[in-house]
Design a protein around this motif. Sequence first.
Motif, short mmCIF file in Angstrom:
data_model
loop_
_atom_site.label_atom_id
_atom_site.label_comp_id
_atom_site.label_asym_id
_atom_site.label_seq_id
_atom_site.Cartn_x
_atom_site.Cartn_y
_atom_site.Cartn_z
N ARG A 45 4.90 3.65 26.37
CA ARG A 45 5.98 3.17 25.33
C ARG A 45 7.54 3.67 25.82
NH1 ARG A 45 2.41 -0.98 24.01
NH2 ARG A 45 0.46 -0.21 23.13
N GLU A 46 7.95 4.53 25.75
CA GLU A 46 9.56 4.06 26.33
C GLU A 46 9.65 4.03 27.94
OE1 GLU A 46 11.66 6.58 24.33
OE2 GLU A 46 10.40 5.42 22.75
N LEU A 47 9.16 4.15 28.55
CA LEU A 47 8.51 3.99 29.44
C LEU A 47 8.67 2.22 30.65
CD1 LEU A 47 5.76 6.91 31.99
CD2 LEU A 47 8.87 6.17 32.01
N ALA A 48 8.33 1.43 29.58
CA ALA A 48 8.46 -0.06 29.21
C ALA A 48 8.71 -0.55 29.11
CB ALA A 48 6.97 0.20 28.20
N LYS A 49 9.76 0.74 28.67
CA LYS A 49 11.40 -0.48 27.34
C LYS A 49 12.27 0.30 28.83
CE LYS A 49 10.93 1.77 22.53
NZ LYS A 49 11.83 2.76 22.04
N ILE A 50 12.14 0.79 29.95
CA ILE A 50 12.73 1.02 30.63
C ILE A 50 12.48 0.39 31.57
CG2 ILE A 50 14.04 3.16 33.26
CD1 ILE A 50 13.26 4.82 30.42
N ASP A 51 11.48 0.26 31.99
CA ASP A 51 10.98 -0.90 32.71
C ASP A 51 11.51 -2.32 32.71
OD1 ASP A 51 8.99 -2.04 34.99
OD2 ASP A 51 8.58 -3.29 33.32
N SER A 52 11.73 -2.57 30.95
CA SER A 52 11.99 -3.96 30.42
C SER A 52 12.92 -4.29 30.64
CB SER A 52 11.73 -4.26 29.76
OG SER A 52 12.18 -5.54 28.97
N PHE A 53 14.23 -3.21 30.70
CA PHE A 53 15.77 -3.02 31.11
C PHE A 53 15.51 -3.52 32.59
CE2 PHE A 53 19.32 -1.62 32.36
CZ PHE A 53 20.49 -2.13 31.25
N LEU A 54 15.13 -3.42 33.84
CA LEU A 54 15.44 -2.77 34.57
C LEU A 54 15.64 -4.37 35.34
CD1 LEU A 54 13.85 1.06 35.86
CD2 LEU A 54 16.58 0.37 35.78
N LEU A 55 14.66 -4.82 35.39
CA LEU A 55 13.63 -5.87 35.21
C LEU A 55 14.78 -6.92 34.43
CD1 LEU A 55 9.91 -6.05 35.43
CD2 LEU A 55 12.35 -5.45 37.34
N PHE A 99 21.84 2.47 27.90
CA PHE A 99 20.68 2.12 27.34
C PHE A 99 19.61 2.99 27.14
CE2 PHE A 99 16.29 0.46 27.87
CZ PHE A 99 16.32 -0.49 27.02
N VAL A 100 19.39 3.73 27.93
CA VAL A 100 19.04 5.63 27.49
C VAL A 100 19.34 6.38 26.26
CG1 VAL A 100 17.77 6.86 28.84
CG2 VAL A 100 17.63 5.27 30.37
N ALA A 101 20.55 5.99 26.31
CA ALA A 101 20.99 7.37 25.38
C ALA A 101 20.72 6.21 24.08
CB ALA A 101 21.87 7.35 25.19
N THR A 102 20.46 5.42 24.29
CA THR A 102 20.97 4.13 22.60
C THR A 102 19.16 4.20 22.31
OG1 THR A 102 22.58 3.13 23.06
CG2 THR A 102 21.06 2.45 21.22
N HIS A 103 18.29 3.62 23.42
CA HIS A 103 16.88 3.32 23.16
C HIS A 103 16.05 4.42 23.18
CE1 HIS A 103 19.66 -0.07 23.25
NE2 HIS A 103 18.56 -0.85 21.72
N ILE A 104 15.96 5.17 23.88
CA ILE A 104 14.92 6.10 24.71
C ILE A 104 15.08 7.18 23.74
CG2 ILE A 104 14.08 7.28 26.85
CD1 ILE A 104 13.49 4.47 26.69
N ASP A 105 14.41 8.35 24.15
CA ASP A 105 13.84 9.08 23.30
C ASP A 105 14.63 10.56 24.21
OD1 ASP A 105 14.36 11.56 21.83
OD2 ASP A 105 11.19 11.09 20.89
N THR A 106 15.83 10.64 24.13
CA THR A 106 16.59 11.57 25.53
C THR A 106 15.71 13.15 25.08
OG1 THR A 106 18.63 11.82 24.33
CG2 THR A 106 17.77 9.88 26.20
N ALA A 107 15.68 13.39 23.62
CA ALA A 107 14.76 14.38 23.46
C ALA A 107 13.44 14.91 24.42
CB ALA A 107 14.34 14.69 21.99
N ARG A 108 12.46 14.23 24.75
CA ARG A 108 11.38 14.18 25.34
C ARG A 108 11.80 14.01 26.77
NH1 ARG A 108 7.19 10.96 21.39
NH2 ARG A 108 5.51 12.61 23.24
N LEU A 109 12.53 13.31 26.99
CA LEU A 109 12.81 12.27 28.35
C LEU A 109 14.28 12.31 29.15
CD1 LEU A 109 10.96 9.04 28.41
CD2 LEU A 109 9.83 10.72 29.04
N GLU A 110 14.19 13.60 30.27
CA GLU A 110 15.21 13.30 31.02
C GLU A 110 15.21 12.47 32.22
OE1 GLU A 110 17.46 16.21 34.13
OE2 GLU A 110 15.08 17.02 33.47
N VAL A 111 16.21 11.36 32.60
CA VAL A 111 16.26 10.47 33.21
C VAL A 111 17.61 10.19 33.73
CG1 VAL A 111 16.70 7.39 32.97
CG2 VAL A 111 15.48 8.77 31.47
N GLN A 112 17.33 9.91 34.89
CA GLN A 112 18.41 10.11 36.10
C GLN A 112 18.28 9.39 37.76
OE1 GLN A 112 18.25 13.88 38.09
NE2 GLN A 112 20.21 13.90 39.17
#
Length: 783
Positions: A498-508, A598-611
């Motif tokens: 579900r977290e990955l799907a949020k990132i996918d939606s933003f990217l597109l 967007f990642v900092a606001t909408h993604i659980d960065t305690a569980r995911l590292e995005v770069q």
Amino acid sequence: MRRVSTRRISGKNCVIRGPMSYTPRNSRHLLLTAALISILMSYFLITQTRFDYQMESLFPKNDPELVHYQAFQDSFAGKDDYLALGIYNQDGLFQQGFLQQLERLTQVLDSLPAVYEATSLTNSRWLKVYDMGIRHEVPLIHIDQPARYARDSAFLFSLPPFRHNFYSDDGKATCVYLRIEAGLAQTARGDSLLQQVESALQAADFDAFHITGHLPSNTSNARKLAREMVLFTVLSILLVIVFLWVAFRALWGIVMPLVVVGLAALWAIGLMAAFGVSVNVMTVLLPSIMFVVATSDVVHLLSKYLGERRQGHSKEAALEVTVREVGLPTFLTSVTTGIGLLSLLISDTEPLQQLGVFASAGVMIAFVLTYMVLPPLLVLFPPSLGEEEKFKRKSKFKFKFKIPSYDFWPKHLHRFYSFILKHPKSLTAACVFLFILAGIGASQTRVHNYFAKDLSAKDAQFDGIEFFNHHFGGIRPFALRIHSRRPTDPLTDVTMVRELAKIDSFLLSEYGLNRPYSLVGMLKAAHSSLHRGKPDHYLVPADDDELRYLMDLALAYADSSALRNVLADANRLTRFTGTVPDWGSAEAERKNDSLMAFVATHIDTARLEVQVAGIAEMIDRSHATVTKNMLSGLLLALAIVGLLMGLLFRSVKMVFLSLIPNVFPLFLILGLIGFLGISLNMATAIIFTIAFGIAVDDTIHFITRLKLELSKGKSMPLALKRTFISTGKAIIITSLIISAGFMILMLSDFTGTVLTGSLISLTLILAVVADLVLLPLLMMRFK
């Protein structure tokens, strides 16, 4: 104790002693030694020279980010290389004749030895799963059923995965993708594959086609480097011949200097080949640098020699005075130029470091050859001044313009110097105004870089880049690295998907990613297939159980290369890849900032590292780092040259007086770059280091001559006048030669090389003005 400078003249067996003895016997030995070394260097040049264009070589060495990026890339399967063939049909894709040609082409390409797989519209399928688990792979286009084209096109254009992959928005362009062996660039097998692909495309007779990928890019650019190196060398030789003819108007005045200049370039390039260093986008500048630097040394020596001869001195006496008085300034200019070029070592980028090392070595080689070859030639084959006019009369070349007489330079330099004396305040005010204006322009400069715009518009590859940018959503690669912070949180877990799907939606929807490839995309395609391939089901299901079922199906094929391309590290590491338009590093940085916000606001960065971890970002970082290092290197070169001037003249005042005329033109160019909107990157930052190292030479010649005149007891005004008139000609001629030499680079197919050549040329012309206007003003003001 042996005297430092003695002279014994006895007919033909003249002896000229000093730091180096030029007897006829020694002269023959020196020339023989130079010839033997030249033969050795020719061997290395012919047998060892290689041409290489690897974008990755521009990355800083030992960069932790680079190591991290390479480890990230190695985590996934799919080390093969790819070619993308863009094909255009003016009447649209859904024409039976065109589709049949495309099908035949795909089959031909798929059969090539180095091609693992060829994929196109004609052999791709879309999976549909019906009730009772019946699976059916539907062709995207029914080629032999034109009646179904309307339905096929509607179905194809409704499938998001194929947009910018197999069709363009206008429906007139498509792509064929070839999965090929890795490591074929610049090899015989790579050349053979490219020829086979091009032949197949030409035989298909499409309206237009373009090839892109690592293989054609590197192979084509390496060929360009080889062609440009030959072109620059030939044009540099012709340029040197023209300037030598205008300057000396004698056959010996062309042949003797050309021997020295040619050997200097041969030794420098041969030395680079002997050490196994390939010619790359930076070291291709070496021949031009060698020709112009060596010509400068030769012109200064010959100008002094001819000046002594015209004052009535014998050939032997003229050569002795020339070696004694010009030797030290020429050595100092070689050292300072070498220092400027060696400052490229700070860049921590291998091509720039190689250019710095071998160009600085080449500068010292040019100095050694100037005094190893030219004086012996003058001893063994002493020219007569009468030969100049004789050559002029017998020359078959007739020019419409009038060649300046021998009193041209003293007369006009005297007038120019008088003008400076009469208008010191106006000239000073003009310099201050230009400095302020340059400051305004400099404040507008910015570090900026484009991923694939180093090619000029006249290059054939440029059309291909524009084609893919326009029809297929860009050629700038994008990669996003996502890693689970805890082993207990695999990315295959529903909550993580579900977290990955949020990132996918933003990217597109917001970022502008095209041709996306990710775990989320695979799950969306699977969901559509399970619903009879309907496009409106191309999404991540809202129901957790259904999503878990999809994930279980995907994991059942965990050994497939497709899944291993998006999952690694025990399902804790994934990536989103795709392409975006080549909007430049500044816009890319803004886009990346919005993504991370967007990642900092909408993604659980305690569980995911995005770069963001794509090769384009690595290149952007490399340009920014190199630009910063180049400016740091320039400051270091300024400090070292200033220290050298201080030790030589034992005066702190002289340090500043010698540096100001050289910093001034660099600052003017920086302002011009800002006003013209030219970006600061690797190509433009390098000009300051190279230009400073060369421009300071004229200042050293001027100041050294001034010191000599003052040591004879002359007043400052008289010493300045004598210096201005005696060195002005050599300074102007050598600067014009060097500037014209760098202008040759404007014929390059690489935009960076064009900018380097044009801006260095302009900088050196401004440096002449600074040396002949600003420097005398400073000397008169702070005498």
